[in-house]
Design an enzyme around this catalytic site. Sequence first.
Site: not given
Length: 142
Positions: A59, A62, A108, A111, A131
Amino acid sequence: MAPSDSAAPSSSSPSPAEADQIWQQKLSPEQYQVARLGGTERAFTGAYWNNKQAGHYNCVCCGTRLFSSDAKFDSGSGWPSFWSSLDPKAITTVEDRSHGMVRTEIRCATCEAHLGHLFTDGPAPTGLRYCVNSASLNFESK
């Protein structure tokens, strides 16, 4: 970047306006637009849509590890596509009714960054296609 190295705002710290300012300082304008505001990068323009290196995709906000290159495949869509996440608990889904469609948004779990969308037209063994926008990811080569 490991999740513990995160500069992500925590639930006990800044106000939403202050947290938004932190994200704007931490991310590039495109990363902010995609990951924090739910935007989408243009197909075939992101840094990772055609990346063939071995490694992990984390991510951008984070640092949580989300996908492995072992599950990446060429979907022909112009975005990085994966048939599986590293840990199902690392990703949450939300119904997305924008643009006159009903889709499954992926975020995510750590976060709440917007990653992209989940489709059921992927390859075996899962039949799934995560995707994902390159702007929502950082790549860590093996």
